[in-house]
Design an enzyme around this catalytic site. Structure first.
Site, PDB file in Angstrom:
ATOM      1  N   ASP A  60     -12.976  68.663  12.858  1.00 15.39           N
ATOM      2  CA  ASP A  60     -13.662  67.515  12.268  1.00 15.39           C
ATOM      3  C   ASP A  60     -15.010  68.002  11.718  1.00 15.39           C
ATOM      4  O   ASP A  60     -15.343  69.178  11.816  1.00 15.39           O
ATOM      5  CB  ASP A  60     -13.804  66.383  13.290  1.00 15.39           C
ATOM      6  CG  ASP A  60     -14.615  66.808  14.498  1.00 15.39           C
ATOM      7  OD1 ASP A  60     -15.178  67.921  14.494  1.00 15.39           O
ATOM      8  OD2 ASP A  60     -14.685  66.021  15.460  1.00 15.39           O
ATOM      9  N   SER A  61     -15.775  67.101  11.144  1.00 16.08           N
ATOM     10  CA  SER A  61     -17.011  67.523  10.462  1.00 16.08           C
ATOM     11  C   SER A  61     -18.185  67.635  11.419  1.00 16.08           C
ATOM     12  O   SER A  61     -19.243  68.132  11.038  1.00 16.08           O
ATOM     13  CB  SER A  61     -17.359  66.498   9.382  1.00 16.08           C
ATOM     14  OG  SER A  61     -17.775  65.280   9.993  1.00 16.08           O
ATOM     15  N   GLY A  63     -19.678  65.044  12.416  1.00 15.59           N
ATOM     16  CA  GLY A  63     -20.428  63.808  12.218  1.00 15.59           C
ATOM     17  C   GLY A  63     -20.215  62.793  13.328  1.00 15.59           C
ATOM     18  O   GLY A  63     -21.177  62.222  13.850  1.00 15.59           O
ATOM     19  N   ASP A 114     -19.354  63.267   7.027  1.00 13.36           N
ATOM     20  CA  ASP A 114     -19.435  61.834   6.726  1.00 13.36           C
ATOM     21  C   ASP A 114     -20.274  61.126   7.773  1.00 13.36           C
ATOM     22  O   ASP A 114     -20.602  61.690   8.809  1.00 13.36           O
ATOM     23  CB  ASP A 114     -18.034  61.209   6.716  1.00 13.36           C
ATOM     24  CG  ASP A 114     -17.380  61.238   8.086  1.00 13.36           C
ATOM     25  OD1 ASP A 114     -17.615  62.221   8.838  1.00 13.36           O
ATOM     26  OD2 ASP A 114     -16.633  60.315   8.416  1.00 13.36           O
ATOM     27  N   GLY A 201     -13.776  55.903  10.419  1.00 10.98           N
ATOM     28  CA  GLY A 201     -14.462  54.657  10.749  1.00 10.98           C
ATOM     29  C   GLY A 201     -13.552  53.568  11.277  1.00 10.98           C
ATOM     30  O   GLY A 201     -13.911  52.389  11.276  1.00 10.98           O
ATOM     31  N   ASP A 251      -4.930  61.688  15.058  1.00 11.43           N
ATOM     32  CA  ASP A 251      -5.374  62.431  16.239  1.00 11.43           C
ATOM     33  C   ASP A 251      -5.924  61.436  17.226  1.00 11.43           C
ATOM     34  O   ASP A 251      -6.459  60.386  16.832  1.00 11.43           O
ATOM     35  CB  ASP A 251      -6.488  63.424  15.883  1.00 11.43           C
ATOM     36  CG  ASP A 251      -7.811  62.713  15.670  1.00 11.43           C
ATOM     37  OD1 ASP A 251      -7.993  62.123  14.588  1.00 11.43           O
ATOM     38  OD2 ASP A 251      -8.644  62.701  16.588  1.00 11.43           O
ATOM     39  N   CYS A 289      12.509  60.906  30.187  1.00  7.28           N
ATOM     40  CA  CYS A 289      11.720  61.978  29.595  1.00  7.28           C
ATOM     41  C   CYS A 289      12.206  63.325  30.115  1.00  7.28           C
ATOM     42  O   CYS A 289      12.555  63.460  31.282  1.00  7.28           O
ATOM     43  CB  CYS A 289      10.247  61.768  29.942  1.00  7.28           C
ATOM     44  SG  CYS A 289       9.148  63.061  29.336  1.00  7.28           S
ATOM     45  N   CYS A 291      10.321  66.170  29.806  1.00  4.18           N
ATOM     46  CA  CYS A 291       9.184  67.103  29.852  1.00  4.18           C
ATOM     47  C   CYS A 291       9.154  67.834  31.193  1.00  4.18           C
ATOM     48  O   CYS A 291       9.800  67.424  32.152  1.00  4.18           O
ATOM     49  CB  CYS A 291       7.870  66.357  29.603  1.00  4.18           C
ATOM     50  SG  CYS A 291       7.174  65.543  31.053  1.00  4.18           S
ATOM     51  N   CYS A 294       8.255  65.464  34.181  1.00  2.00           N
ATOM     52  CA  CYS A 294       9.310  64.536  34.603  1.00  2.00           C
ATOM     53  C   CYS A 294      10.537  65.280  35.124  1.00  2.00           C
ATOM     54  O   CYS A 294      11.296  64.746  35.923  1.00  2.00           O
ATOM     55  CB  CYS A 294       9.698  63.608  33.455  1.00  2.00           C
ATOM     56  SG  CYS A 294       8.372  62.447  33.049  1.00  2.00           S
ATOM     57  N   HIS A 320       2.878  65.290  30.505  1.00  2.00           N
ATOM     58  CA  HIS A 320       3.807  64.183  30.231  1.00  2.00           C
ATOM     59  C   HIS A 320       3.347  63.336  29.052  1.00  2.00           C
ATOM     60  O   HIS A 320       4.139  63.022  28.152  1.00  2.00           O
ATOM     61  CB  HIS A 320       4.018  63.269  31.438  1.00  2.00           C
ATOM     62  CG  HIS A 320       4.717  62.020  31.009  1.00  2.00           C
ATOM     63  ND1 HIS A 320       6.059  61.998  30.676  1.00  2.00           N
ATOM     64  CD2 HIS A 320       4.255  60.775  30.718  1.00  2.00           C
ATOM     65  CE1 HIS A 320       6.385  60.806  30.236  1.00  2.00           C
ATOM     66  NE2 HIS A 320       5.310  60.038  30.253  1.00  2.00           N
TER      67      HIS A 320
END
Lengths: 340, 340
Positions: A60-61, A63, A114, A201, A251, A289, A291, A294, A320
């Site tokens: 990211d920036s 900011g 930004d 934002g 994200d 699941c 994973c 699990c 998980h």
């Protein structure tokens, strides 16, 4: 995209992220700038090399963290002067400096500097804030084009056509909850011709109906043949909804942060694994699941790890939740592919 | 034996322990009794089932933690009344109760309830303490023989000859730093015929020369065809030395505890990974180590994780230190096998 704030998706080893199918993770420019420092990371070959993550990364920036974490911020057209949340030291982040840091880190994708407009904000305030974001977008893009060859791995990685690979830079749409400001922001960014576009934002405390409206308003203005990224969202049902609207990237710290507090996302809904009802529950957290968590551990054990504050609890819960998010998106991609 | 105090070798997933070749891990009776409680663990099938560890486990008697962690201890011939270090609640650990708890936990090996004599202790004090340990050893053994069929997995696991498998119980040699008390303790325990024998009350602050002397004194008195276990040791060079003297089993929190504080054991010696000198060091922690940490990560990254307090640091450091200990022992076993 799982978030790896300080160069680690908290409590989860890189090999596990690979096994879970994570294609790209985030690094936070603000944090990595303060510790261990972007110059150090550049000297050891860039962020991929430093954290041993051969797949894609985005920074990211800086900011957002400058505004949310640092102290005594002073905003001018030049940039933001702030004091570190760690030791109070004074720093200036300008579009040029943010880009310098991001080129040094060398993630695959960088973001224009930004200002993330707070919520609520008056229209006047949102317009003033957007003015900076637009000026800074142009300066970010210019500085990036002039300096992108300084990326630590420049010349070491080639495109299929034999030219040196380089970082991409995305612009960020701001404008608060005001559709006409958002439209103005999107149109001007597209004119600047970024490699991809983010909607920033959002997820700043606004009702979800506003989030949805802004995304619906902005998405059609952004080129469909470039990545469209909504920053900082969201819960599983949100990211499914936005992906169906046409969003390509998202994200969020939710899966890992919630995991460390014992909140699991499952095919049967949310589960606070610390609840007394799971004390003797031998079932896996999510019976649907596959994973590693699990596949091996019971709700009773995960609850015990949380009750006793054992670090393995955060790790197993995070694995998980990341698996749930990544599987949700993989399934959705398959579904969208089969439709189109 | 890596130590899994609360049913987890701190910060290391069970699958990683298996990959590292851990054959047996410890659980602490005192901690598991308080949280989540031995009755709960028995109801979900025992400790192996609860923590998902199909290999061997050993539980201590709880005595050491009662003496080192709890508050307001009152020792009588019956046992020890103490207050929990967690909430101040009052509890009594007697030989019978320790055995009941250990049978409920259902580890492969349990330990007789003993008093770990502090260092330094006068001969009078060591003799008085040993008196309790010997009385309690006999009561532990009797109570164990009468109750061992109550182990949660009784009848579910069979010996090769078709009889039900059961737990083993080890006696613990005490006697402070007084060879004649140690000899008396060893001889009387051997008369009681335990499944294995431990030397306790070492690594309590005494000079290492004393530790070595006591082990040398006691080992020949213990049957060589049963496991001989020295509790609570040690550093890598110590465990190599004791294994060469004939010790079969050792446990210690050092590899994992040191790891969480940034101290790594390597083929080139000890390394405080937090040191500034490693800030830009792209080498693996130990160039001669094939563990998942050394195979993927640099000293610079491990230092960064410690500097930023990231949980992955404890995990990666622990994985390396456990690999170093387990490999050291595996190499030593091969060496001793080739000699004998």
């Amino acid at each position: 995209m799982p978030v790896g704030t300080q160069g680690t998706v908290k409590a989860v080893p890189q090999a596990v992220l690979e096994d879970l199918g994570a294609q790209i993770i985030l690094g936070n420019t603000y944090h990595l700038y303060l510790r261990p420092g972007h110059d150090l990371i550049a000297r050891v070959g860039g962020l991929h090399q430093f954290i041993s993550w051969p797949r894609a990364m985005l920074t990211d920036s800086g900011g957002f963290q400058v505004f949310s974490l640092s102290k005594l911020r002073k905003l001018t057209e030049e940039g933001v002067r702030f004091r570190s949340h760690l030791d109070g030291s004074s720093h200036l982040f300008s579009p040029e400096h943010s880009i310098d840091v991001q080129v040094a880190l060398g993630a695959d994708i960088g973001m224009a500097f930004d200002e993330c407009t707070e919520y609520p904000a008056t229209e006047e305030r949102a317009a003033e804030s957007l003015k900076y974001t637009m000026l800074w977008a142009a300066r970010s893009r210019k500085h990036f084009r002039e300096n992108q060859h300084k990326v630590p791995w420049h010349g070491n990685i080639l495109e299929p056509d034999g030219t040196p690979a380089s970082q991409s830079l995305f612009g960020i749409v701001q404008g608060g909850m005001y559709p006409h400001l958002r439209r103005e922001s999107a149109e001007r960014l597209v004119e600047m011709n970024f490699d991809g576009y983010a909607i920033g934002g959002l997820s700043v405390g606004e009702p979800r109906e506003f989030t949805r409206q802004i995304i619906a308003e902005v998405l059609p203005l952004l080129p469909a043949d470039k990545p469209r990224y909504v920053m900082g969202v969201g819960f599983p049902d949100e990211i499914v909804e936005y992906a169906k609207m046409g969003v390509d990237m998202m994200d969020c710290v939710i899966p890992t942060r919630a995991a460390r507090h014992g909140l699991l996302f499952t095919s049967e809904g949310r589960m606070n694994i610390k609840n007394r009802q799971f004390a003797e529950d031998s079932n896996p957290p999510d019976p649907n699941c596959t994973c590693p968590t699990c596949g091996r551990y019971s709700r009773a054990y995960l609850r015990h790890l949380m009750q006793t504050g054992e670090p393995l609890g955060g790790t197993l819960n995070s694995i998980h939740n990341l698996a749930f998010y990544l599987t949700t998106m993989a399934n959705l991609r398959a579904e969208l592919d089969s439709i189109s």
